[in-house]
Design a protein around this motif. Structure first.
Motif, PDB file in Angstrom:
ATOM      1  N   PRO A  32       0.837  -1.198   0.000  1.00 39.94           N
ATOM      2  CA  PRO A  32       0.000   0.000   0.000  1.00 39.94           C
ATOM      3  C   PRO A  32       0.868   1.242   0.000  1.00 39.94           C
ATOM      4  N   CYS A  33       0.411   2.300  -0.662  1.00 38.95           N
ATOM      5  CA  CYS A  33       1.188   3.528  -0.752  1.00 38.95           C
ATOM      6  C   CYS A  33       0.287   4.726  -0.485  1.00 38.95           C
ATOM      7  N   PRO A  34       0.021   5.040   0.776  1.00 37.94           N
ATOM      8  CA  PRO A  34      -0.853   6.167   1.103  1.00 37.94           C
ATOM      9  C   PRO A  34      -0.235   7.490   0.685  1.00 37.94           C
ATOM     10  N   VAL A  35      -1.094   8.491   0.498  1.00 41.71           N
ATOM     11  CA  VAL A  35      -0.645   9.792   0.027  1.00 41.71           C
ATOM     12  C   VAL A  35       0.317  10.442   1.011  1.00 41.71           C
ATOM     13  N   TYR A  36       0.074  10.251   2.316  1.00 38.25           N
ATOM     14  CA  TYR A  36       0.958  10.886   3.289  1.00 38.25           C
ATOM     15  C   TYR A  36       2.388  10.389   3.165  1.00 38.25           C
ATOM     16  N   LEU A  37       2.558   9.127   2.722  1.00 38.27           N
ATOM     17  CA  LEU A  37       3.907   8.592   2.538  1.00 38.27           C
ATOM     18  C   LEU A  37       4.562   9.212   1.311  1.00 38.27           C
ATOM     19  N   LEU A  38       3.794   9.371   0.233  1.00 38.32           N
ATOM     20  CA  LEU A  38       4.312  10.040  -0.956  1.00 38.32           C
ATOM     21  C   LEU A  38       4.687  11.485  -0.631  1.00 38.32           C
ATOM     22  N   ALA A  39       3.837  12.152   0.172  1.00 39.67           N
ATOM     23  CA  ALA A  39       4.119  13.535   0.565  1.00 39.67           C
ATOM     24  C   ALA A  39       5.402  13.613   1.387  1.00 39.67           C
ATOM     25  N   SER A  40       5.593  12.637   2.268  1.00 45.61           N
ATOM     26  CA  SER A  40       6.816  12.608   3.089  1.00 45.61           C
ATOM     27  C   SER A  40       8.054  12.394   2.216  1.00 45.61           C
ATOM     28  N   LEU A  41       7.943  11.481   1.248  1.00 46.74           N
ATOM     29  CA  LEU A  41       9.055  11.233   0.336  1.00 46.74           C
ATOM     30  C   LEU A  41       9.362  12.471  -0.488  1.00 46.74           C
ATOM     31  N   GLY A  42       8.308  13.140  -0.966  1.00 47.16           N
ATOM     32  CA  GLY A  42       8.490  14.360  -1.740  1.00 47.16           C
ATOM     33  C   GLY A  42       9.191  15.437  -0.935  1.00 47.16           C
ATOM     34  N   CYS A  43       8.819  15.552   0.331  1.00 50.36           N
ATOM     35  CA  CYS A  43       9.427  16.549   1.217  1.00 50.36           C
ATOM     36  C   CYS A  43      10.902  16.237   1.461  1.00 50.36           C
ATOM     37  N   VAL A  44      11.214  14.970   1.734  1.00 47.84           N
ATOM     38  CA  VAL A  44      12.591  14.564   2.035  1.00 47.84           C
ATOM     39  C   VAL A  44      13.502  14.753   0.826  1.00 47.84           C
ATOM     40  N   THR A  45      13.049  14.310  -0.345  1.00 51.77           N
ATOM     41  CA  THR A  45      13.877  14.432  -1.551  1.00 51.77           C
ATOM     42  C   THR A  45      14.059  15.893  -1.948  1.00 51.77           C
ATOM     43  N   THR A  68       4.956  19.205   0.870  1.00 51.33           N
ATOM     44  CA  THR A  68       3.972  18.231   1.354  1.00 51.33           C
ATOM     45  C   THR A  68       2.565  18.616   0.907  1.00 51.33           C
ATOM     46  N   THR A  69       2.234  19.890   1.012  1.00 50.07           N
ATOM     47  CA  THR A  69       0.908  20.360   0.585  1.00 50.07           C
ATOM     48  C   THR A  69       0.703  20.131  -0.899  1.00 50.07           C
ATOM     49  N   LYS A  70       1.771  20.319  -1.685  1.00 42.71           N
ATOM     50  CA  LYS A  70       1.686  20.157  -3.135  1.00 42.71           C
ATOM     51  C   LYS A  70       1.255  18.740  -3.507  1.00 42.71           C
ATOM     52  N   ILE A  71       1.858  17.740  -2.884  1.00 39.37           N
ATOM     53  CA  ILE A  71       1.533  16.351  -3.237  1.00 39.37           C
ATOM     54  C   ILE A  71       0.129  15.979  -2.774  1.00 39.37           C
ATOM     55  N   PHE A  72      -0.244  16.407  -1.562  1.00 47.05           N
ATOM     56  CA  PHE A  72      -1.609  16.163  -1.100  1.00 47.05           C
ATOM     57  C   PHE A  72      -2.619  16.787  -2.070  1.00 47.05           C
ATOM     58  N   ALA A  73      -2.372  18.041  -2.441  1.00 48.18           N
ATOM     59  CA  ALA A  73      -3.285  18.748  -3.335  1.00 48.18           C
ATOM     60  C   ALA A  73      -3.310  18.100  -4.715  1.00 48.18           C
ATOM     61  N   TYR A  74      -2.137  17.703  -5.215  1.00 51.92           N
ATOM     62  CA  TYR A  74      -2.054  17.101  -6.544  1.00 51.92           C
ATOM     63  C   TYR A  74      -2.828  15.790  -6.609  1.00 51.92           C
ATOM     64  N   VAL A 131      14.828  11.865  -9.547  1.00 51.23           N
ATOM     65  CA  VAL A 131      15.463  10.546  -9.522  1.00 51.23           C
ATOM     66  C   VAL A 131      15.346   9.920  -8.130  1.00 51.23           C
ATOM     67  N   LEU A 132      15.627  10.685  -7.085  1.00 50.93           N
ATOM     68  CA  LEU A 132      15.528  10.154  -5.726  1.00 50.93           C
ATOM     69  C   LEU A 132      14.094   9.769  -5.384  1.00 50.93           C
ATOM     70  N   TYR A 133      13.152  10.620  -5.768  1.00 58.04           N
ATOM     71  CA  TYR A 133      11.747  10.348  -5.484  1.00 58.04           C
ATOM     72  C   TYR A 133      11.298   9.058  -6.171  1.00 58.04           C
ATOM     73  N   GLU A 134      11.665   8.908  -7.438  1.00 54.30           N
ATOM     74  CA  GLU A 134      11.265   7.714  -8.178  1.00 54.30           C
ATOM     75  C   GLU A 134      11.917   6.459  -7.605  1.00 54.30           C
TER      76      GLU A 134
END
Length: 285
Positions: A13-26, A87-93, A275-278
């Motif tokens: 499973p890949c919840p949005v909050y995890l994608l947002a966290s990854l986006g923020c870290v990268t 983080t807001t960007k990915i949640f919104a997207y 690249v890091l995000y992917e």
């Protein structure tokens, strides 16, 4: 028109909050690496204007700037932008994409751009303030972040935190338009002409580099104007007055000041982030 729809089975499973966290870290990592280029860019964009020091060449600024701390001047304000905005960007997207495209995977250019622009529009509500204070801290060595916030609120009120919001959104949307329209074209070119693998990290990195460089060259004047405008207080000049005064006093080429470090930063930053995000994403999906 043949529209491809989602038919993907995730191993985890890949919840949005995890994608947002990854986006923020990268994003945070790439910005830490590239931030000295941001300082150089802002210094050159403001070169000799609004009371800022004048440098003849980028080499002159580098030779006069010995301390590493000066290359990270205003980074605390930059973090104030990065963390909430990324983080807001990915949640919104993800929310907007689901609302408007449902289970459609491949959509038109206009739909992709509209979704990205809307997501950034929401994200900038939290990140625009950090952008303003980053620019002002870089140009004023005696100002702290708290002092900059207090000074801005005292002179311009809450509205001052959104100075240049629309110009910021136009700049980011322009970058997105260029990257969305060119990324897949460059990727197909490299795959067909250089025999690179579609899923190779080399393909992604090379495509990101070329796309970032192209978008940097095309959007440098917008970013230069944004820096000039945000460095002022809201009660001084409007968009139009700032633009007219800039053209009258320095000419149109003044908008291209700082283009070289801007292009390098955008190129390296977008490549690192993408690249890091992917790669992180592949580990959890």
């Amino acid at each position: 028109m043949d529209i491809k729809r989602r038919n993907i089975q995730y191993s985890k499973p890949c919840p949005v909050y995890l994608l947002a966290s990854l986006g923020c870290v990268t994003t945070l990592f790439s910005e830490m690496v590239c931030y000295p280029l941001e300082v150089i860019k802002v210094k050159l964009q403001m070169n000799g204007t609004q009371g800022c020091p004048k440098y003849k060449y980028m080499k002159q600024f580098i030779s006069q700037t010995k301390s590493i701390q000066l290359y990270y001047r205003g980074f605390d304000a930059h973090i104030l932008k990065i963390i909430p905005q990324s983080t807001t960007k990915i949640f919104a997207y993800e929310f907007i994409q689901t609302a408007f495209t449902g289970n459609i995977v491949e959509t038109s250019f206009l739909r992709k751009l509209s979704t990205a622009a809307a997501a950034y529009g929401v994200a900038l509500l939290t990140g625009n303030m950090g952008d303003i204070f980053r620019i002002r801290l870089i140009n004023n060595q005696d100002l702290s972040l708290i002092q900059a916030i207090q000074q801005s609120y005292k002179k311009t009120g809450f509205n001052g935190f959104f100075r240049g919001y629309w110009l910021n959104l136009i700049t980011i949307t322009s970058i997105q338009a260029i990257e969305i329209s060119l990324f897949q074209k460059f990727k197909r070119f490299f795959i067909h002409n250089l025999a690179l693998s579609h899923n190779s990290i080399i393909t992604d990195a090379l495509t990101s580099l070329i796309t970032g460089l192209t978008s940097g060259i095309l959007t440098a004047p917008l970013d230069g104007f944004k820096t000039r405008y945000m460095n002022q207080f809201i009660d001084q000049y409007s968009y139009w007055n700032t633009f007219i005064n800039l053209i009258k006093e320095e000419g149109f080429l003044a908008l291209y000041k700082g283009t070289f470090p801007y292009c390098i930063k955008l190129t390296i930053g977008s490549t690192f982030t993408f690249v890091l995000y992917e790669q992180f994403k592949k580990q959890i999906i």
